[in-house]
Design a protein around this motif. Structure first.
Motif, PDB file in Angstrom:
ATOM      1  N   ASP A  76       3.568  -5.978  -4.539  1.00 49.90           N
ATOM      2  CA  ASP A  76       2.389  -5.518  -3.798  1.00 49.90           C
ATOM      3  C   ASP A  76       1.691  -6.713  -3.152  1.00 49.90           C
ATOM      4  O   ASP A  76       0.905  -7.407  -3.787  1.00 49.90           O
ATOM      5  N   SER A 122      -2.479   0.814  -1.565  1.00 51.54           N
ATOM      6  CA  SER A 122      -1.250   0.409  -2.242  1.00 51.54           C
ATOM      7  C   SER A 122      -1.310   0.754  -3.727  1.00 51.54           C
ATOM      8  O   SER A 122      -0.304   1.154  -4.334  1.00 51.54           O
ATOM      9  N   SER A 123      -2.497   0.632  -4.324  1.00 47.06           N
ATOM     10  CA  SER A 123      -2.658   0.965  -5.745  1.00 47.06           C
ATOM     11  C   SER A 123      -2.418   2.447  -5.989  1.00 47.06           C
ATOM     12  O   SER A 123      -1.864   2.838  -7.026  1.00 47.06           O
ATOM     13  N   ASN A 161      -2.352  -5.482  -2.303  1.00 54.55           N
ATOM     14  CA  ASN A 161      -3.350  -5.347  -3.375  1.00 54.55           C
ATOM     15  C   ASN A 161      -4.593  -4.584  -2.908  1.00 54.55           C
ATOM     16  O   ASN A 161      -5.724  -5.020  -3.118  1.00 54.55           O
ATOM     17  N   ASN A 201       0.227   3.705  -8.593  1.00 52.42           N
ATOM     18  CA  ASN A 201      -0.247   4.493  -9.738  1.00 52.42           C
ATOM     19  C   ASN A 201       0.346   5.898  -9.768  1.00 52.42           C
ATOM     20  O   ASN A 201       0.520   6.492 -10.837  1.00 52.42           O
ATOM     21  N   LYS A 208      -6.629  -0.566  -2.193  1.00 50.54           N
ATOM     22  CA  LYS A 208      -6.782   0.748  -2.815  1.00 50.54           C
ATOM     23  C   LYS A 208      -5.604   1.651  -2.487  1.00 50.54           C
ATOM     24  O   LYS A 208      -5.100   2.390  -3.328  1.00 50.54           O
ATOM     25  N   SER A 231      -7.106  10.146  -4.618  1.00 51.64           N
ATOM     26  CA  SER A 231      -6.593   9.511  -5.831  1.00 51.64           C
ATOM     27  C   SER A 231      -6.976  10.291  -7.080  1.00 51.64           C
ATOM     28  O   SER A 231      -6.246  10.298  -8.068  1.00 51.64           O
ATOM     29  N   GLU A 265       5.400  -5.092 -12.041  1.00 51.68           N
ATOM     30  CA  GLU A 265       5.354  -6.030 -10.926  1.00 51.68           C
ATOM     31  C   GLU A 265       6.393  -7.126 -11.137  1.00 51.68           C
ATOM     32  O   GLU A 265       6.599  -7.594 -12.257  1.00 51.68           O
TER      33      GLU A 265
END
Length: 381
Positions: A54, A61-62, A57, A66, A59, A162, A78
């Motif tokens: 990533d 991509s998270s 880094n 997730n 929101k 999300s 990772e």
């Protein structure tokens, strides 16, 4: 009938009470093999190991990462880009997901950057992961279009997304039934092998009783030859059925997906048990002693198992061997199981089951004919 029941009880007592260790080992060996086989074949096989790089880094991509972490069956970690080749070679990862720098910025501005997915060629896992990521990306793209390049609107929408992402995809087990069916077929192959070995004990008992002069003493009592052999067949068959039942119980206890109902598998293996007993009597009938019978049986046993598809799938056999397999009972047992696993109804396999039964009848007839001749020679002498 009374004589037969008496002989059956005596045979079972000799097999179980006098040789409990040998009897239990014969019963438990297939179960132990199944357990070891599951450990070997399923080591890490129930999980897809995903390596994440990533570079953004953010929101967004998270959220993508997730969404994978929250799914059962994924190991997401990772990794460094420089380690990719080594991790693939060591089979430590199945897929690598790489998210570029300024990935989120591009999305907000309306430029949908692709997520790079790398996997082992032709393993199919990469395509599965791409499908899941594409579903997330489609939703993220819709959010981007709706936000009209307004960062505040985008972040509010992405936060709501999300929180509700779990309802967008219903995750089922990624492993298809092929692995379970392959494992179960191999196990059944081993189970059939031990059934054949147990069936041969029927012939061994006859030779042992001849050597110990028990054979002739039995006929000094009011016991006919037919009763003696029938009692041996019944007691041997009961032992095999015990092994079949224990094998089916072990499949259920270890939660192996076999694609058949317990009663269906029991019927198939019960017919194989008849073949086992009749083959043992046939091998014994043509042998002069226990050693000769054992050598004949071992050759026939391995030939039937290997050519019949117990350990090597029928579909990958050479054409000539595949044609020869039609003359083995094991082929029809494995074919029945394979067809049911592929969607056929049990009732549609009656022809295969009938062929199995005919094999057992043929071996019985041959054994009976040869044994009758041998018995006449003994009586004359």
């Amino acid at each position: 009938m009374k004589n037969i029941l008496t002989l059956v009880k005596n045979n079972l007592r000799v097999d179980i009470v006098k040789n409990p260790f040998e009897f239990l080992i014969g019963l438990l060996a297939p179960v132990i093999i199944l357990y070891i086989m599951l450990i070997v074949m399923n080591t890490n096989s129930g999980y897809i190991n995903i390596g994440i790089i990533d570079n953004d880094n953010s929101k967004t991509s998270s959220i993508i990462i997730n969404s994978l972490k929250n799914k059962e069956g994924y190991n997401v970690n990772e990794i460094n880009k420089t380690d990719i080749n080594n991790l693939f070679s060591e089979k430590a990862i199945n897929v690598v997901i790489e998210i570029e720098d300024e990935f989120e910025k591009g999305i907000i501005e309306g430029n949908i950057n692709k997520v790079k997915v790398t996997s082992i060629e032709d393993d199919g896992v990469g395509n599965l992961i791409k499908e899941f990521i594409n579903m997330d990306m489609m939703n993220i793209k819709d959010i981007s279009l709706a936000s009209n390049k307004d960062e505040e609107v985008y972040y509010k929408a992405i936060d709501n997304y999300s929180k509700n992402i779990s309802v967008n995809i219903k995750k089922e087990s990624l492993s298809d039934l092929h692995s379970d069916y392959s494992s179960s077929q191999i196990y059944i192959g081993f189970l059939i092998m031990f059934m054949l070995i147990r069936g041969m004990r029927t012939a061994y008992r006859i030779f042992d009783e001849k050597d110990e002069n028990i054979y002739m003493r039995i006929f000094m009592a009011p016991v006919r030859t037919l009763e003696y052999y029938l009692a041996n067949v019944i007691s041997g068959y009961i032992s095999i059925l015990i092994q079949v039942i224990l094998g089916i119980i072990s499949i259920n206890m270890l939660s192996i997906e076999i694609g058949l109902k317990n009663i269906e598998l029991f019927i198939i293996l019960s017919l194989v048990g008849l073949v086992s007993i009749s083959l043992a009597l046939c091998c014994g009938a043509f042998a002069k002693n226990r050693t000769e019978a054992s050598n004949t049986f071992n050759f026939a046993n391995m030939l039937l198992l290997m050519v019949g598809g117990a350990f090597v799938p029928l579909e990958i056999m050479p054409s000539l061997i595949e044609k020869i397999s039609y003359f083995t009972p094991i082929r029809w047992a494995m074919k029945t199981i394979s067809d049911i696993q592929q969607g056929y109804n049990f009732s549609e396999t009656y022809k295969y089951l009938f062929i199995l039964f005919l094999f057992s009848v043929a071996f019985f007839v041959i054994a009976a004919h040869k044994t009758t001749k041998s018995e006449k020679k003994i009586m004359i002498n």
